[in-house]
Design an enzyme around this catalytic site. Structure first.
Site, PDB file in Angstrom:
ATOM      1  N   ASP A 279       0.670  -1.066  -0.260  1.00 40.89           N
ATOM      2  CA  ASP A 279       0.047   0.448   0.194  1.00 40.89           C
ATOM      3  C   ASP A 279       0.742   1.011  -0.368  1.00 40.89           C
ATOM      4  O   ASP A 279       1.565   1.296   1.302  1.00 40.89           O
ATOM      5  CB  ASP A 279      -0.667  -0.014   0.946  1.00 40.89           C
ATOM      6  CG  ASP A 279      -1.746   1.285   1.325  1.00 40.89           C
ATOM      7  OD1 ASP A 279      -1.552   2.272   0.597  1.00 40.89           O
ATOM      8  OD2 ASP A 279      -2.535   1.187   2.671  1.00 40.89           O
TER       9      ASP A 279
ATOM     10  N   LYS B  92       2.187  11.203  -3.405  1.00 40.60           N
ATOM     11  CA  LYS B  92       1.468  11.021  -3.909  1.00 40.60           C
ATOM     12  C   LYS B  92       0.949  11.367  -4.803  1.00 40.60           C
ATOM     13  O   LYS B  92       0.022  11.430  -6.133  1.00 40.60           O
ATOM     14  CB  LYS B  92       0.479   9.750  -2.593  1.00 40.60           C
ATOM     15  CG  LYS B  92       0.469   8.279  -4.050  1.00 40.60           C
ATOM     16  CD  LYS B  92      -0.698   7.832  -2.867  1.00 40.60           C
ATOM     17  CE  LYS B  92      -2.012   7.100  -3.316  1.00 40.60           C
ATOM     18  NZ  LYS B  92      -2.603   5.853  -2.538  1.00 40.60           N
TER      19      LYS B  92
ATOM     20  N   GLU C   1      -7.462   0.330  -4.359  1.00 45.38           N
ATOM     21  CA  GLU C   1      -7.340   0.130  -2.757  1.00 45.38           C
ATOM     22  C   GLU C   1      -8.827  -0.497  -2.314  1.00 45.38           C
ATOM     23  O   GLU C   1      -9.075  -1.350  -1.254  1.00 45.38           O
ATOM     24  CB  GLU C   1      -7.213   1.730  -2.089  1.00 45.38           C
ATOM     25  CG  GLU C   1      -5.609   2.345  -2.196  1.00 45.38           C
ATOM     26  CD  GLU C   1      -4.946   3.514  -2.296  1.00 45.38           C
ATOM     27  OE1 GLU C   1      -6.241   4.257  -2.242  1.00 45.38           O
ATOM     28  OE2 GLU C   1      -3.774   3.793  -2.569  1.00 45.38           O
TER      29      GLU C   1
ATOM     30  N   ASP D  23     -12.936   5.809   3.113  1.00 48.68           N
ATOM     31  CA  ASP D  23     -11.763   5.686   3.014  1.00 48.68           C
ATOM     32  C   ASP D  23     -11.071   7.175   3.530  1.00 48.68           C
ATOM     33  O   ASP D  23     -10.969   8.037   2.833  1.00 48.68           O
ATOM     34  CB  ASP D  23     -10.828   4.906   1.644  1.00 48.68           C
ATOM     35  CG  ASP D  23      -9.189   4.944   1.858  1.00 48.68           C
ATOM     36  OD1 ASP D  23      -8.978   6.051   3.043  1.00 48.68           O
ATOM     37  OD2 ASP D  23      -7.947   4.342   1.288  1.00 48.68           O
TER      38      ASP D  23
HETATM   39  P1  ADP Z   1      -2.978   7.527   3.553  1.00 48.14           P
HETATM   40  O1  ADP Z   1      -3.718   6.755   3.589  1.00 48.14           O
HETATM   41  O2  ADP Z   1      -2.823   8.801   3.598  1.00 48.14           O
HETATM   42  O3  ADP Z   1      -1.378   7.316   3.616  1.00 48.14           O
HETATM   43  P2  ADP Z   1      -3.276   6.626   6.887  1.00 48.14           P
HETATM   44  O4  ADP Z   1      -5.007   5.552   6.258  1.00 48.14           O
HETATM   45  O5  ADP Z   1      -2.234   5.987   7.436  1.00 48.14           O
HETATM   46  O6  ADP Z   1      -2.722   7.665   5.318  1.00 48.14           O
HETATM   47  O7  ADP Z   1      -3.941   7.022   7.696  1.00 48.14           O
HETATM   48  C1  ADP Z   1      -3.209   8.778   8.792  1.00 48.14           C
HETATM   49  C2  ADP Z   1      -4.277   9.411   8.656  1.00 48.14           C
HETATM   50  O8  ADP Z   1      -4.819   8.382   9.982  1.00 48.14           O
HETATM   51  C3  ADP Z   1      -3.237  10.771   9.636  1.00 48.14           C
HETATM   52  O9  ADP Z   1      -4.174  11.699   9.600  1.00 48.14           O
HETATM   53  C4  ADP Z   1      -2.904  10.340  11.692  1.00 48.14           C
HETATM   54  O10 ADP Z   1      -3.279  11.215  12.355  1.00 48.14           O
HETATM   55  C5  ADP Z   1      -4.541   9.564  10.999  1.00 48.14           C
HETATM   56  N1  ADP Z   1      -4.855   8.513  12.475  1.00 48.14           N
HETATM   57  C6  ADP Z   1      -3.935   7.912  12.325  1.00 48.14           C
HETATM   58  N2  ADP Z   1      -4.420   6.752  13.968  1.00 48.14           N
HETATM   59  C7  ADP Z   1      -5.228   7.646  14.453  1.00 48.14           C
HETATM   60  C8  ADP Z   1      -5.922   7.860  15.789  1.00 48.14           C
HETATM   61  N3  ADP Z   1      -6.069   7.054  16.764  1.00 48.14           N
HETATM   62  N4  ADP Z   1      -7.136   8.100  15.834  1.00 48.14           N
HETATM   63  C9  ADP Z   1      -7.702   9.429  14.991  1.00 48.14           C
HETATM   64  N5  ADP Z   1      -6.835  10.171  13.794  1.00 48.14           N
HETATM   65  C10 ADP Z   1      -5.586   8.223  13.545  1.00 48.14           C
HETATM   66 MG    MG Z   2      -4.536   5.467   2.440  1.00 49.52          MG
END
Ligand code: ADP
Ligand code: MG
Length: 622
Positions: free
Chosen positions: A26, A88, A185, A207
């Site tokens: 991913d 990205k 995704e 998502d």
């Molecule tokens: P991406 O798909 O954009 O790479 P992710 O799915 O990993 O990102 O999500 C990252 C986001 O999720 C960040 O903004 C992070 O602060 C938020 N995040 C991660 N854990 C938590 C949580 N426990 N509660 C709220 N937000 C969270």
């Molecule tokens: Mg993602």
């Protein structure tokens, strides 16, 4: 519709005794992950200290060094121009495609194709930067599995167009990974939940990541997934929640703005508080700012809910739009899949549940679910699944594909949301008597005018035998493969002449580019080694200068005047060139100093042995 076996005919049959390892990746905007499936069970691979996520951040250092992941993320404040995050968003994009260019700290190079970023270590394309992240994940997988990896399934957002998909494939190739398939995704998330093992169903994948929101409507029937509709906002995600909370805190503290060095500190603290509020009812914020100021306050979950309410509503507006495109209503769904770290937020979960009238699926970790599904798909493609449950998954193309016709108009050949793989043929003719060639211009987009669409490729069909206008029959075939990549061919029916292009969008890389980048990579690693050797020589030299000085101070009486002058001369010579970039001169000068001090060192040694012996009793000497 006939089901298609997913095992590629070009692949050799798998050896029974030795599973072929394929990984799922991913490549996220904020975080990236790698996972592997064994016996149908998928797991995310951890880094050397047990962390599943790799921040999608690369910092370039002078002299060819780089930092990737957490160490790079820490440097974002220190060195914003050379620390690239969320790359990205630039994949397969030109400058004109990027909306908030002014707010991004990076130096963009003026190019007409895909954006390029100027870093302290030279110009880098988003493909190369993504490849750095992919190399780190590949190495993590190799270390964890101790086996050769035969290939990878990489996930991309469902709305990624041809250029963005091609750029992702190129990045993988550059990182030394064979791409078995690109997978959308939301489809990957659905596979992780095993939704493909049921008979049929309609699923929504919600998502909400760090910087983006996507909603996809998937239909699963007769062993096939179709993406019925997908909507997204590439400027809506967890980062916006952080900013909203940041502004709220400034407001509560009656501060209008903060000095630059405090902004990041507060943003970091706010993110931690936000994440705490996903499981606890309140979070304490305690930040020391510059000028000995301090912010200390408690934020409750219900305050946070109010702060982000309008952002959460925006996701629901988009959700409504996706459902309208797919011509379904909230009550039609069999399941709702939550993806992305921000779906841990309780008020987000609640809003989704209210909208669909159904409790969403939350058993799997929302940050990991995409990688887990990709790994299952990779395992199938590697030929390891033998339960007959390996069907091709169908996706849709996000934008219509067409041709330029007279007057700069677009004739759509494959409409958006068509399921792939797909092939469509349409006939055209000549408009001039005796016309012997036609130019074919392939475009992508929903608009009517070519100038409003994205140009994908141009090619010509030549040697058409002279005919009166309108008599030639030119069949143009558009074919989109299961990765969403397009090839176009044209054939004049009566004469049989034909021409073909595999559409490599102008933003993709050709083989020469890839070769050049691999070479650049090699020469920069040579450069890395050189700069490291220089640094080591400088440090050794500094040590030598220091040690000689100390020895002279301690034991000057062991030398006569002439000897002292000679050592001083060499010492000063080395000191003078210590910080120059000439490793040969430094080494030579160190040798000269070592030669000049050889006798001195021997005398000091003798003396110290002598005094050591002198201070011991005889029976201790053996
Ligand atoms: P991406 O798909 O954009 O790479 P992710 O799915 O990993 O990102 O999500 C990252 C986001 O999720 C960040 O903004 C992070 O602060 C938020 N995040 C991660 N854990 C938590 C949580 N426990 N509660 C709220 N937000 C969270
Ligand atoms: Mg993602």
């Amino acid at each position: 519709m006939a089901l298609l076996k997913i095992v590629e005919p070009s692949m050799a049959p798998p050896a029974l005794d030795r599973p072929r390892i394929a990984i799922g990746i991913d490549l996220g905007t904020t975080y990236s992950l790698v996972a592997v499936a064994k016996n149908g069970i998928s797991e995310v691979l951890l880094d050397e200290i047990g962390r599943p996520l790799l921040p999608s951040v690369v910092r370039y250092l002078s002299g060819g060094g780089r930092k990737i992941g957490y160490p790079a993320k820490l440097d974002a404040v220190l060195d914003p121009c050379n620390t690239i995050s969320s790359v990205k968003r630039f994949m397969g994009r030109s400058k004109a495609d990027i909306q908030d260019l002014d707010t991004i700290p990076y130096h963009f190079v003026n190019t007409s194709g895909m954006v390029q970023l100027k870093t302290i270590d030279g110009v880098r394309s988003p493909i190369e930067i993504s490849a750095e992240i992919l190399v780190a994940l590949r190495q993590r997988a190799e270390a964890a599995l101790g086996k050769e990896i035969i290939g990878a399934v990489l996930t991309v957002p469902a709305y990624f167009d041809d250029a963005q998909r091609q750029a992702t494939k190129d990045a993988a190739r550059l990182a030394g990974l064979k791409v078995l398939r690109l997978l959308n995704e939301p489809t990957a998330a659905s596979i992780a939940y095993g939704l493909d093992s049921g008979v049929q169903g309609l699923y929504a994948v919600y998502d909400l990541g760090g910087g983006t929101f996507d909603l996809s409507v998937l239909k699963f029937t007769h062993g096939v997934f179709e993406v019925l509709a997908t909507v997204g906002d590439s400027m809506l995600g967890g980062d916006d929640f952080d900013h909203a909370l940041y502004k709220y805190i400034l407001h509560r503290m009656r501060l209008s703005m903060l000095p630059p060095q405090d902004i990041q500190a507060l943003l970091d603290a706010v993110r931690v508080a936000k994440e705490i509020l996903s499981t606890q009812d309140e979070a304490l914020l305690d930040i020391k700012l510059s000028c000995s100021r301090r912010i200390m306050l408690t934020i409750t979950e219900s305050e946070f809910k109010t702060v982000i309410q309008s952002l959460v509503s925006r996701t629901l507006v988009l959700t409504r739009r996706a459902l309208r495109n797919a011509q379904v209503i909230p009550g039609d769904f069999n399941g709702i899949v939550l993806v992305g770290g921000s779906t841990r937020i309780r008020s987000v979960r609640y809003a989704v549940e209210q909208y669909f009238g159904k409790v969403p699926l939350t058993d799997l970790d929302p940050d990991q679910v995409v990688a887990l599904g990709a790994a299952i798909q990779a395992d199938m493609l590697a030929g390891n699944r033998r339960d007959g449950n390996n069907w091709l998954l169908l996706d849709v193309i996000p934008l219509s594909l067409g041709l330029e016709t007279m007057g700069g108009l677009v004739e759509k050949i494959i409409p958006r949301n068509s399921t792939i793989p797909v092939a469509k043929t349409q006939e055209f003719t000549t408009f001039k008597n005796g016309q012997s060639a036609i130019a074919i211009h392939v475009v992508q987009g929903e608009r009517e005018l070519v100038s409003d669409c994205r140009s994908l490729a141009r090619f010509e069909l030549r040697s058409i035998p002279p005919m009166t206008a309108g008599r030639a029959r030119i069949q143009v075939t558009f074919q989109v493969d299961s990765d969403g990549l397009l090839s176009v061919s044209a054939r004049e029916v009566q004469s049989g002449v034909q021409a073909e292009v595999i559409v490599k969008p102008s933003y993709g890389l050709n083989d020469n580019d890839i070769t050049r980048m691999i070479k650049d990579g090699l020469s920069s690693s040579k450069c890395d080694m050189r700069s490291r050797a220089l640094r080591e020589a400088q440090i050794t030299a500094q040590g030598l200068v220091y040690a000689t000085n100390e020895a002279l101070k301690a034991d000057w009486e062991l030398l006569d005047d002439a000897e002292r002058i000679q050592i001083d001369t060499q010492l000063n010579a080395l000191r003078a060139i210590l910080n120059e970039n000439d490793i040969n001169r430094i080494n030579k000068s160190m040798k000269a100093l070592a030669a000049a001090t050889e006798e001195f060192a021997a005398r000091r040694m003798n003396q110290s042995i002598h005094s050591a012996l002198a201070s011991k009793k005889l029976d201790e000497i053996s």
